[in-house]
Write a protein that holds these residues in place. Sequence first.
Motif, PDB file in Angstrom:
ATOM      1  N   MET A 165       0.809  -1.193   0.000  1.00  0.00           N
ATOM      2  CA  MET A 165       0.000   0.000   0.000  1.00  0.00           C
ATOM      3  C   MET A 165       0.857   1.264   0.000  1.00  0.00           C
ATOM      4  N   ILE A 166       2.137   1.127   0.222  1.00  0.00           N
ATOM      5  CA  ILE A 166       2.997   2.306   0.229  1.00  0.00           C
ATOM      6  C   ILE A 166       3.002   2.984  -1.142  1.00  0.00           C
ATOM      7  N   ALA A 167       2.653   2.264  -2.184  1.00  0.00           N
ATOM      8  CA  ALA A 167       2.585   2.856  -3.528  1.00  0.00           C
ATOM      9  C   ALA A 167       1.502   3.924  -3.619  1.00  0.00           C
ATOM     10  N   LEU A 168       0.567   3.948  -2.668  1.00  0.00           N
ATOM     11  CA  LEU A 168      -0.454   4.991  -2.664  1.00  0.00           C
ATOM     12  C   LEU A 168       0.105   6.334  -2.215  1.00  0.00           C
ATOM     13  N   ALA A 169       1.190   6.341  -1.481  1.00  0.00           N
ATOM     14  CA  ALA A 169       1.721   7.571  -0.898  1.00  0.00           C
ATOM     15  C   ALA A 169       1.876   8.694  -1.931  1.00  0.00           C
ATOM     16  N   PRO A 170       2.535   8.475  -3.051  1.00  0.00           N
ATOM     17  CA  PRO A 170       2.672   9.584  -4.002  1.00  0.00           C
ATOM     18  C   PRO A 170       1.322  10.054  -4.568  1.00  0.00           C
ATOM     19  N   GLN A 171       0.371   9.142  -4.662  1.00  0.00           N
ATOM     20  CA  GLN A 171      -0.940   9.492  -5.208  1.00  0.00           C
ATOM     21  C   GLN A 171      -1.824  10.206  -4.189  1.00  0.00           C
TER      22      GLN A 171
ATOM     23  N   GLN B 130      -0.323  12.115  -1.548  1.00  0.00           N
ATOM     24  CA  GLN B 130       0.477  13.145  -0.886  1.00  0.00           C
ATOM     25  C   GLN B 130      -0.092  14.551  -1.051  1.00  0.00           C
ATOM     26  N   ASP B 131      -0.605  14.897  -2.234  1.00  0.00           N
ATOM     27  CA  ASP B 131      -1.147  16.243  -2.433  1.00  0.00           C
ATOM     28  C   ASP B 131      -2.317  16.520  -1.505  1.00  0.00           C
ATOM     29  N   ALA B 132      -3.175  15.524  -1.290  1.00  0.00           N
ATOM     30  CA  ALA B 132      -4.339  15.702  -0.423  1.00  0.00           C
ATOM     31  C   ALA B 132      -3.979  15.598   1.051  1.00  0.00           C
ATOM     32  N   LEU B 133      -2.829  14.977   1.340  1.00  0.00           N
ATOM     33  CA  LEU B 133      -2.381  14.772   2.721  1.00  0.00           C
ATOM     34  C   LEU B 133      -0.923  15.225   2.859  1.00  0.00           C
TER      35      LEU B 133
ATOM     36  N   LEU C 144     -11.114   7.568  -4.041  1.00  0.00           N
ATOM     37  CA  LEU C 144     -12.068   7.499  -2.933  1.00  0.00           C
ATOM     38  C   LEU C 144     -11.356   7.337  -1.593  1.00  0.00           C
ATOM     39  N   GLY C 145     -10.355   6.473  -1.548  1.00  0.00           N
ATOM     40  CA  GLY C 145      -9.592   6.271  -0.317  1.00  0.00           C
ATOM     41  C   GLY C 145      -8.874   7.533   0.120  1.00  0.00           C
ATOM     42  N   ARG C 146      -8.223   8.182  -0.821  1.00  0.00           N
ATOM     43  CA  ARG C 146      -7.515   9.432  -0.517  1.00  0.00           C
ATOM     44  C   ARG C 146      -8.472  10.476   0.049  1.00  0.00           C
ATOM     45  N   ASP C 147      -9.596  10.664  -0.628  1.00  0.00           N
ATOM     46  CA  ASP C 147     -10.559  11.674  -0.189  1.00  0.00           C
ATOM     47  C   ASP C 147     -11.179  11.313   1.160  1.00  0.00           C
TER      48      ASP C 147
END
Length: 188
Positions: free
Chosen positions: A1-7, A9-12, A173-176
């Motif tokens: 799941m660490i691959a989500l970090a760059p995607q 990062q802008d929102a978090l 959806l997860g990011r938001d």
Amino acid sequence: MIALAPQWQDALPDALFLAPHAPQRCSMMGTGYQWWGLSGFEPSALAAGAASVAPAINAFIDQKLTQYGLTDSDLALVGFSQGTMMALHVGLRRSQQVAAIVGYSGILTSIADLPLEHPAKPPTLLVHGTADPVVPFKALHSAESELQGIGVPTTTHSSHGLGHSVDPIGIRLGRDFVSGSFANELSA
């Protein structure tokens, strides 16, 4: 799941992304890892497996929260497949409520051992592909029903035609969801 970090990062922008690897190579998925060996989805075996590895995950979380001067309200748990099982298992049993749980293509192992008046009811998002050949899609609706039955605010999304994976819509959806959960924590 660490691959989500760059995607995400802008929102978090102030988030620290950490992802512990499960210790065992997964025989079902050649490049993946597992927390314990799965031989099916028998509820008692899932509950026992999750309970057996939860102390190690809690120790990791506690160590990192202390290391970075954070609390459970600063913590979102995100998992995929067996990682979802563990995010739900651990997140629902922490002594203090976490900010959010996001689970992709997973299953709720058990809520049987939760106290009836358990205080942790973190907002939870579950995303699952309708064509998942590994974890049955019906697990999404079962988890939603069980979680809502104990008062956990649960949002779900069905990714139509998606197999055992996460698609761009699920990532967004997860990011938001996590970003919104932290925003709600700050305003509370």
